[in-house]
Design a protein around this motif. Structure first.
Motif, PDB file in Angstrom:
ATOM      1  N   ASN A  14      31.646  41.898  37.413  1.00 25.12           N
ATOM      2  CA  ASN A  14      30.582  42.758  36.741  1.00 25.12           C
ATOM      3  C   ASN A  14      30.423  42.057  35.561  1.00 25.12           C
ATOM      4  O   ASN A  14      31.113  42.230  34.493  1.00 25.12           O
ATOM      5  CB  ASN A  14      31.285  44.073  36.576  1.00 25.12           C
ATOM      6  CG  ASN A  14      30.533  45.130  35.760  1.00 25.12           C
ATOM      7  OD1 ASN A  14      29.367  44.833  35.736  1.00 25.12           O
ATOM      8  ND2 ASN A  14      30.995  46.180  35.314  1.00 25.12           N
ATOM      9  N   LYS A  16      28.044  43.074  33.566  1.00 26.43           N
ATOM     10  CA  LYS A  16      27.475  44.027  32.618  1.00 26.43           C
ATOM     11  C   LYS A  16      26.147  43.495  31.920  1.00 26.43           C
ATOM     12  O   LYS A  16      25.314  42.794  32.674  1.00 26.43           O
ATOM     13  CB  LYS A  16      28.481  44.270  31.702  1.00 26.43           C
ATOM     14  CG  LYS A  16      29.793  44.476  32.150  1.00 26.43           C
ATOM     15  CD  LYS A  16      30.841  44.898  31.412  1.00 26.43           C
ATOM     16  CE  LYS A  16      32.243  45.656  31.992  1.00 26.43           C
ATOM     17  NZ  LYS A  16      33.352  46.127  31.195  1.00 26.43           N
ATOM     18  N   HIS A  99      30.939  53.583  37.515  1.00 24.59           N
ATOM     19  CA  HIS A  99      31.704  52.560  36.225  1.00 24.59           C
ATOM     20  C   HIS A  99      31.798  53.603  34.926  1.00 24.59           C
ATOM     21  O   HIS A  99      31.076  54.348  34.471  1.00 24.59           O
ATOM     22  CB  HIS A  99      30.862  51.551  35.980  1.00 24.59           C
ATOM     23  CG  HIS A  99      31.753  50.595  35.132  1.00 24.59           C
ATOM     24  ND1 HIS A  99      31.834  50.720  33.640  1.00 24.59           N
ATOM     25  CD2 HIS A  99      32.390  49.510  35.379  1.00 24.59           C
ATOM     26  CE1 HIS A  99      32.518  49.877  33.274  1.00 24.59           C
ATOM     27  NE2 HIS A  99      32.819  48.886  34.207  1.00 24.59           N
ATOM     28  N   GLU A 101      31.541  53.109  32.251  1.00 30.77           N
ATOM     29  CA  GLU A 101      30.757  52.937  30.971  1.00 30.77           C
ATOM     30  C   GLU A 101      29.321  53.709  31.186  1.00 30.77           C
ATOM     31  O   GLU A 101      28.668  54.129  30.328  1.00 30.77           O
ATOM     32  CB  GLU A 101      30.126  51.549  30.664  1.00 30.77           C
ATOM     33  CG  GLU A 101      31.395  50.617  30.105  1.00 30.77           C
ATOM     34  CD  GLU A 101      31.387  49.152  30.364  1.00 30.77           C
ATOM     35  OE1 GLU A 101      30.465  48.319  30.931  1.00 30.77           O
ATOM     36  OE2 GLU A 101      32.726  48.404  30.045  1.00 30.77           O
ATOM     37  N   GLU A 171      40.000  51.791  37.763  1.00 33.87           N
ATOM     38  CA  GLU A 171      39.735  51.243  36.431  1.00 33.87           C
ATOM     39  C   GLU A 171      40.199  52.312  35.201  1.00 33.87           C
ATOM     40  O   GLU A 171      39.205  52.877  34.793  1.00 33.87           O
ATOM     41  CB  GLU A 171      38.249  50.853  36.250  1.00 33.87           C
ATOM     42  CG  GLU A 171      37.686  49.615  37.176  1.00 33.87           C
ATOM     43  CD  GLU A 171      36.579  48.955  36.612  1.00 33.87           C
ATOM     44  OE1 GLU A 171      36.878  47.825  36.446  1.00 33.87           O
ATOM     45  OE2 GLU A 171      35.496  49.641  36.254  1.00 33.87           O
ATOM     46  N   ILE A 176      39.489  48.652  29.914  1.00 33.35           N
ATOM     47  CA  ILE A 176      38.470  48.046  30.259  1.00 33.35           C
ATOM     48  C   ILE A 176      38.014  47.297  28.937  1.00 33.35           C
ATOM     49  O   ILE A 176      37.655  48.124  28.096  1.00 33.35           O
ATOM     50  CB  ILE A 176      37.392  48.920  30.799  1.00 33.35           C
ATOM     51  CG1 ILE A 176      37.556  49.498  32.356  1.00 33.35           C
ATOM     52  CG2 ILE A 176      36.085  48.217  31.091  1.00 33.35           C
ATOM     53  CD1 ILE A 176      36.632  50.387  32.958  1.00 33.35           C
ATOM     54  N   GLY A 177      37.860  46.124  28.988  1.00 38.77           N
ATOM     55  CA  GLY A 177      37.415  45.318  27.877  1.00 38.77           C
ATOM     56  C   GLY A 177      38.302  45.436  26.682  1.00 38.77           C
ATOM     57  O   GLY A 177      38.028  45.048  25.483  1.00 38.77           O
ATOM     58  N   SER A 217      40.561  44.368  32.258  1.00 36.57           N
ATOM     59  CA  SER A 217      41.173  43.179  31.691  1.00 36.57           C
ATOM     60  C   SER A 217      41.939  42.324  32.562  1.00 36.57           C
ATOM     61  O   SER A 217      42.871  41.929  32.220  1.00 36.57           O
ATOM     62  CB  SER A 217      42.108  43.823  30.527  1.00 36.57           C
ATOM     63  OG  SER A 217      41.514  44.584  29.586  1.00 36.57           O
ATOM     64  N   GLY A 238      35.368  42.237  34.572  1.00 39.23           N
ATOM     65  CA  GLY A 238      34.516  42.051  33.512  1.00 39.23           C
ATOM     66  C   GLY A 238      34.491  40.639  32.895  1.00 39.23           C
ATOM     67  O   GLY A 238      33.625  39.807  33.263  1.00 39.23           O
TER      68      GLY A 238
HETATM   69  P1  PGA Z   1      36.953  44.088  31.819  1.00 34.96           P
HETATM   70  O1  PGA Z   1      35.788  44.991  32.551  1.00 34.96           O
HETATM   71  O2  PGA Z   1      37.582  42.932  32.910  1.00 34.96           O
HETATM   72  O3  PGA Z   1      36.308  43.142  30.732  1.00 34.96           O
HETATM   73  O4  PGA Z   1      38.028  44.823  31.489  1.00 34.96           O
HETATM   74  C1  PGA Z   1      36.395  45.532  33.720  1.00 34.96           C
HETATM   75  C2  PGA Z   1      35.015  46.215  34.227  1.00 34.96           C
HETATM   76  O5  PGA Z   1      34.717  46.978  33.311  1.00 34.96           O
HETATM   77  O6  PGA Z   1      34.569  46.541  35.429  1.00 34.96           O
END
Ligand code: PGA
Length: 256
Positions: A14, A16, A99, A101, A171, A176-177, A217, A238
């Motif tokens: 992804n 993004k 997702h 986000e 997720e 995430i991130g 992550s 991501g």
């Molecule tokens: P990340 O994002 O690997 O940067 O944590 C994962 C995602 O949002 O699908």
């Protein structure tokens, strides 16, 4: 229930809101040039919409698939800025829905996710349906309830066959991130709950076939311990997917 080995792992990138047509195609070519176990692992690159054409061209001679990050459920009409599933014909075989986000920043609801998932399936694409709890929800002991609500909202509109053909991504929002991945135990437990929910809704055969990824992550440092776990059928990646070598290491870790 089908043995975990019967499911082909799937690792999706992804990207993004990163990369345009040219650097996206370059990244796709760099991924394709890596040593990837493509006979064993399905690999999907999800660039932003403006990169779908060039990325699809860049991987046209490879088994690497392309996915959209976002779709609208209507086929055409006065929906400024949106992209429909029929508009992805020839470009993408997958599309991400739900997702966190999109849910948090753009107000995507469970009903929206259901409609998009149905539209993706109706258009002959494979949905990657993302679900996950926030840190507050986890701390309050609500993870199972949150996952059940998010998954059931989609499943109730799907047939068992459609469910079996879909991909679900667990997720946790807090992973995430953030560089803070779920532990293999946490990921395995949550994915087990999701598979139980699928089984209760659509029976064991569908639950045994649906592929459930972990996302949040995922990196070359943690992919081995996460992706070697039974029941974790690959990853949605991501940050690390913006580096071809890092992404390739994750794909290799997903091979059975
Ligand atoms: P990340 O994002 O690997 O940067 O944590 C994962 C995602 O949002 O699908």
């Amino acid at each position: 229930m089908t043995s975990p080995k019967a499911r082909r792992p799937i690792v999706a990138a992804n990207w993004k809101m990163n990369t345009g047509p040219d650097d996206g195609a370059r990244l796709a070519r760099a991924v394709a040039a890596e040593d990837l176990p493509l006979a064993q692992v399905e690999v999907v690159l999800c660039p932003p919409a403006t990169g779908l054409t060039s990325v699809a061209e860049a991987v046209a001679d490879s088994p690497i698939a392309v996915g959209a990050q976002h779709v609208y459920w209507e086929s055409s009409g006065a929906f400024t800025g949106e992209i429909s599933v029929p508009m992805l014909t020839g470009l993408a075989a997958y599309a991400i829905t739900g997702h966190s986000e999109r849910r948090q920043l753009f107000g995507e609801t469970d009903l929206d996710v259901q409609r998009k998932t149905l539209a993706i399936l109706a258009g002959g694409l494979t949905p990657i349906v993302a679900v996950g709890e926030s840190l507050d929800q986890r701390d309050a002991g609500e993870t199972l309830a949150v996952l059940r609500t998010q998954i059931t909202a989609v499943l109730e509109a799907l047939s068992p066959e459609q469910t079996a053909a879909s991909v679900i991504a667990y997720e946790p929002v807090w992973a995430i991130g953030t560089g803070r991945n779920a532990s293999p135990e946490q990921a395995q437990e949550a994915i087990g709950w999701i598979r139980d929910t699928v089984s209760a809704a659509h029976g064991c055969p569908a639950a045994g076939r649906v592929r459930i990824q972990y996302g949040g992550s995922v990196s070359p440092d943690n992919c081995d311990e996460l992706l070697s776990r039974d029941g974790i059928d690959g990853a949605l990646v991501g940050g690390a997917s913006l580096d071809a070598a890092q992404f390739a290491a994750i794909v290799r870790a997903a091979a059975p």
